[in-house]
Scaffold this motif. Structure first.
Motif, PDB file in Angstrom:
ATOM      1  N   ALA A 164       4.085  41.903  -6.070  1.00 41.43           N
ATOM      2  CA  ALA A 164       3.790  41.478  -7.439  1.00 41.43           C
ATOM      3  C   ALA A 164       3.357  42.696  -8.224  1.00 41.43           C
ATOM      4  O   ALA A 164       2.913  43.689  -7.645  1.00 41.43           O
ATOM      5  CB  ALA A 164       2.702  40.408  -7.453  1.00 41.43           C
ATOM      6  N   TRP A 170      -5.108  38.125  -7.771  1.00 41.42           N
ATOM      7  CA  TRP A 170      -4.400  36.933  -8.226  1.00 41.42           C
ATOM      8  C   TRP A 170      -5.069  35.680  -7.673  1.00 41.42           C
ATOM      9  O   TRP A 170      -5.386  35.600  -6.490  1.00 41.42           O
ATOM     10  CB  TRP A 170      -2.938  36.981  -7.802  1.00 41.42           C
ATOM     11  CG  TRP A 170      -2.174  38.131  -8.373  1.00 41.42           C
ATOM     12  CD1 TRP A 170      -1.706  39.224  -7.697  1.00 41.42           C
ATOM     13  CD2 TRP A 170      -1.808  38.311  -9.745  1.00 41.42           C
ATOM     14  NE1 TRP A 170      -1.065  40.077  -8.565  1.00 41.42           N
ATOM     15  CE2 TRP A 170      -1.106  39.548  -9.833  1.00 41.42           C
ATOM     16  CE3 TRP A 170      -1.994  37.564 -10.907  1.00 41.42           C
ATOM     17  CZ2 TRP A 170      -0.603  40.040 -11.025  1.00 41.42           C
ATOM     18  CZ3 TRP A 170      -1.489  38.057 -12.106  1.00 41.42           C
ATOM     19  CH2 TRP A 170      -0.806  39.271 -12.158  1.00 41.42           C
ATOM     20  N   VAL A 173      -1.507  30.044  -9.721  1.00 37.00           N
ATOM     21  CA  VAL A 173      -0.054  30.040  -9.729  1.00 37.00           C
ATOM     22  C   VAL A 173       0.427  28.663 -10.164  1.00 37.00           C
ATOM     23  O   VAL A 173      -0.160  27.642  -9.810  1.00 37.00           O
ATOM     24  CB  VAL A 173       0.518  30.411  -8.335  1.00 37.00           C
ATOM     25  CG1 VAL A 173      -0.029  29.493  -7.248  1.00 37.00           C
ATOM     26  CG2 VAL A 173       2.030  30.386  -8.341  1.00 37.00           C
ATOM     27  N   TYR A 175       4.208  26.411 -11.779  1.00 40.57           N
ATOM     28  CA  TYR A 175       5.637  26.402 -12.109  1.00 40.57           C
ATOM     29  C   TYR A 175       5.900  25.369 -13.186  1.00 40.57           C
ATOM     30  O   TYR A 175       5.349  24.263 -13.159  1.00 40.57           O
ATOM     31  CB  TYR A 175       6.475  26.071 -10.880  1.00 40.57           C
ATOM     32  CG  TYR A 175       7.963  25.963 -11.181  1.00 40.57           C
ATOM     33  CD1 TYR A 175       8.758  27.112 -11.226  1.00 40.57           C
ATOM     34  CD2 TYR A 175       8.552  24.731 -11.453  1.00 40.57           C
ATOM     35  CE1 TYR A 175      10.112  27.024 -11.512  1.00 40.57           C
ATOM     36  CE2 TYR A 175       9.907  24.637 -11.735  1.00 40.57           C
ATOM     37  CZ  TYR A 175      10.682  25.783 -11.770  1.00 40.57           C
ATOM     38  OH  TYR A 175      12.021  25.699 -12.064  1.00 40.57           O
ATOM     39  N   TRP A 180       7.901  30.634 -13.136  1.00 34.52           N
ATOM     40  CA  TRP A 180       6.692  30.752 -12.332  1.00 34.52           C
ATOM     41  C   TRP A 180       5.709  31.661 -13.056  1.00 34.52           C
ATOM     42  O   TRP A 180       6.096  32.682 -13.616  1.00 34.52           O
ATOM     43  CB  TRP A 180       7.003  31.335 -10.962  1.00 34.52           C
ATOM     44  CG  TRP A 180       7.576  30.362  -9.983  1.00 34.52           C
ATOM     45  CD1 TRP A 180       8.890  30.185  -9.671  1.00 34.52           C
ATOM     46  CD2 TRP A 180       6.843  29.434  -9.191  1.00 34.52           C
ATOM     47  NE1 TRP A 180       9.028  29.199  -8.732  1.00 34.52           N
ATOM     48  CE2 TRP A 180       7.780  28.709  -8.412  1.00 34.52           C
ATOM     49  CE3 TRP A 180       5.490  29.130  -9.054  1.00 34.52           C
ATOM     50  CZ2 TRP A 180       7.402  27.714  -7.521  1.00 34.52           C
ATOM     51  CZ3 TRP A 180       5.111  28.145  -8.167  1.00 34.52           C
ATOM     52  CH2 TRP A 180       6.045  27.448  -7.411  1.00 34.52           C
ATOM     53  N   ALA A 198       1.483  37.377 -14.858  1.00 38.26           N
ATOM     54  CA  ALA A 198       2.856  37.805 -14.622  1.00 38.26           C
ATOM     55  C   ALA A 198       3.723  36.556 -14.543  1.00 38.26           C
ATOM     56  O   ALA A 198       3.225  35.442 -14.303  1.00 38.26           O
ATOM     57  CB  ALA A 198       2.972  38.629 -13.343  1.00 38.26           C
ATOM     58  N   TYR A 199       5.021  36.709 -14.739  1.00 33.71           N
ATOM     59  CA  TYR A 199       5.918  35.562 -14.708  1.00 33.71           C
ATOM     60  C   TYR A 199       7.214  35.936 -13.999  1.00 33.71           C
ATOM     61  O   TYR A 199       7.576  37.116 -13.879  1.00 33.71           O
ATOM     62  CB  TYR A 199       6.205  35.058 -16.128  1.00 33.71           C
ATOM     63  CG  TYR A 199       7.001  36.006 -16.986  1.00 33.71           C
ATOM     64  CD1 TYR A 199       8.393  35.904 -17.082  1.00 33.71           C
ATOM     65  CD2 TYR A 199       6.369  36.995 -17.722  1.00 33.71           C
ATOM     66  CE1 TYR A 199       9.122  36.787 -17.868  1.00 33.71           C
ATOM     67  CE2 TYR A 199       7.088  37.876 -18.513  1.00 33.71           C
ATOM     68  CZ  TYR A 199       8.464  37.765 -18.580  1.00 33.71           C
ATOM     69  OH  TYR A 199       9.188  38.635 -19.350  1.00 33.71           O
ATOM     70  N   SER A 200       7.910  34.913 -13.508  1.00 35.62           N
ATOM     71  CA  SER A 200       9.182  35.106 -12.815  1.00 35.62           C
ATOM     72  C   SER A 200      10.146  34.018 -13.260  1.00 35.62           C
ATOM     73  O   SER A 200       9.788  32.832 -13.302  1.00 35.62           O
ATOM     74  CB  SER A 200       8.989  35.034 -11.299  1.00 35.62           C
ATOM     75  OG  SER A 200      10.248  35.039 -10.629  1.00 35.62           O
ATOM     76  N   GLY A 204      10.650  33.469  -8.236  1.00 41.65           N
ATOM     77  CA  GLY A 204       9.661  34.245  -7.503  1.00 41.65           C
ATOM     78  C   GLY A 204      10.161  35.501  -6.841  1.00 41.65           C
ATOM     79  O   GLY A 204       9.424  36.149  -6.096  1.00 41.65           O
ATOM     80  N   THR A 206      11.448  38.386  -8.485  1.00 35.60           N
ATOM     81  CA  THR A 206      10.909  39.511  -9.250  1.00 35.60           C
ATOM     82  C   THR A 206       9.902  38.994 -10.260  1.00 35.60           C
ATOM     83  O   THR A 206      10.047  37.880 -10.787  1.00 35.60           O
ATOM     84  CB  THR A 206      12.025  40.277  -9.984  1.00 35.60           C
ATOM     85  OG1 THR A 206      12.744  39.360 -10.843  1.00 35.60           O
ATOM     86  CG2 THR A 206      12.986  40.904  -8.993  1.00 35.60           C
ATOM     87  N   TRP A 207       8.887  39.818 -10.539  1.00 34.77           N
ATOM     88  CA  TRP A 207       7.806  39.418 -11.434  1.00 34.77           C
ATOM     89  C   TRP A 207       7.642  40.446 -12.545  1.00 34.77           C
ATOM     90  O   TRP A 207       7.728  41.654 -12.319  1.00 34.77           O
ATOM     91  CB  TRP A 207       6.504  39.273 -10.659  1.00 34.77           C
ATOM     92  CG  TRP A 207       6.561  38.156  -9.660  1.00 34.77           C
ATOM     93  CD1 TRP A 207       7.087  38.212  -8.402  1.00 34.77           C
ATOM     94  CD2 TRP A 207       6.112  36.819  -9.858  1.00 34.77           C
ATOM     95  NE1 TRP A 207       6.991  36.983  -7.807  1.00 34.77           N
ATOM     96  CE2 TRP A 207       6.393  36.107  -8.664  1.00 34.77           C
ATOM     97  CE3 TRP A 207       5.502  36.141 -10.916  1.00 34.77           C
ATOM     98  CZ2 TRP A 207       6.080  34.759  -8.508  1.00 34.77           C
ATOM     99  CZ3 TRP A 207       5.176  34.793 -10.761  1.00 34.77           C
ATOM    100  CH2 TRP A 207       5.469  34.129  -9.578  1.00 34.77           C
TER     101      TRP A 207
END
Length: 265
Positions: A164, A170, A173, A175, A180, A198-200, A204, A206-207
């Motif tokens: 991440a 962190w 979390v 969705y 995400w 952070a977001y994906s 999940g 890549t962030w």
């Protein structure tokens, strides 16, 4: 009757016949004993053994329930509860409950189909897993580790760690709507001290850093078209986002250590 005087820790025993339809039933039968220990909080243990059951046979194969049964319970017992751990978060999805946590020797992830009987998951990195959520066919868990602080599973059993951005503690979390989102960090315990979300958008893999402002962000959830994050400590603020990227700050009604948030109708 059941004799377990040689095991003083046992409080009570319940016998369940393994094959109740096996005929004739007045011969040797196999039972499972569910044992409750005397000390509250001690694990429930089970053991399968053979016992002789006395009964009465009538005409045409009819059978009266045993008039008397006896067995002697001793020896090793199997602990069916997981080793001691501190469980931090829980999520349900695809007919299964999944929990994550931390502990010096115990498991750091477990799952259950009914919320009653729990099974330890497969190998999980020895980290303090603080949050877990289900979405789009998988669970994602977050931790306070600087190296590969995420892990993902599609069955709740086999986990794969993922990197991440940043070096953030962190904690949350969630969705929603194909995205995400992870949140965390607090002043003094976030080495990065600039990254708080952070977001994906690829489930999940890549962030990308979000633009949530500095705060001791604890948990995040999704519902009614938006993400909502809460913070603890002295920051006295919450945040919401419609896309998981851009966040707006709103005040909390009280300056408390808010720990968790969820949505439901």
């Amino acid at each position: 009757y059941i004799s377990y005087l040689d095991v003083p820790e046992i409080d009570s025993v319940n016998l369940v016949e393994v094959n109740p339809n096996v005929f004739p039933r007045f011969t040797d039968q196999q039972f499972t004993a569910s044992v409750i220990m005397k000390v509250q909080g001690d694990p429930i243990a089970t053991k399968t053994f053979d016992a002789y059951v006395e009964g009465t046979m009538l005409a045409e194969g009819q059978f009266i329930e045993p008039l008397e049964s006896s067995t002697f319970i001793s020896g090793a017992w199997t602990d069916t509860s997981p080793p001691i751990s501190r469980w931090n978060d829980l999520s349900f999805g695809d007919g299964k409950y999944v929990a994550v946590g931390e502990g010096p020797t115990g498991p750091r992830a477990m799952y259950s189909l009914d919320g009653v009987n729990w099974t330890q998951s497969g190998a999980v990195d020895a980290k303090q897993w603080s949050g877990v959520s289900y979405g789009n066919g998988q669970w994602v868990a977050v931790s306070n580790s600087e190296s590969n602080p995420l892990m993902i599973t599609s069955d709740g059993i086999s986990w794969t760690t993922r990197p991440a951005p940043g070096t953030v503690v962190w904690k949350g979390v969630a969705y929603g709507d194909g995205v995400w989102v992870i949140t965390g960090g607090s002043e003094g315990d976030s080495p990065d001290n600039t990254l708080w979300s952070a977001y994906s958008t690829d489930n999940g893999t890549t962030w990308i850093p979000g633009n949530l402002q500095k705060g001791q962000w604890e948990r995040v959830t999704y519902g009614n078209g938006k993400f909502v994050a809460i913070s603890g400590g002295a920051t006295n603020q919450n945040a919401y986002s419609f896309d998981g990227i851009n966040w707006a700050i709103v005040p909390s009604p009280e300056n408390n250590f808010w720990r968790d948030v969820t949505y439901g109708n």
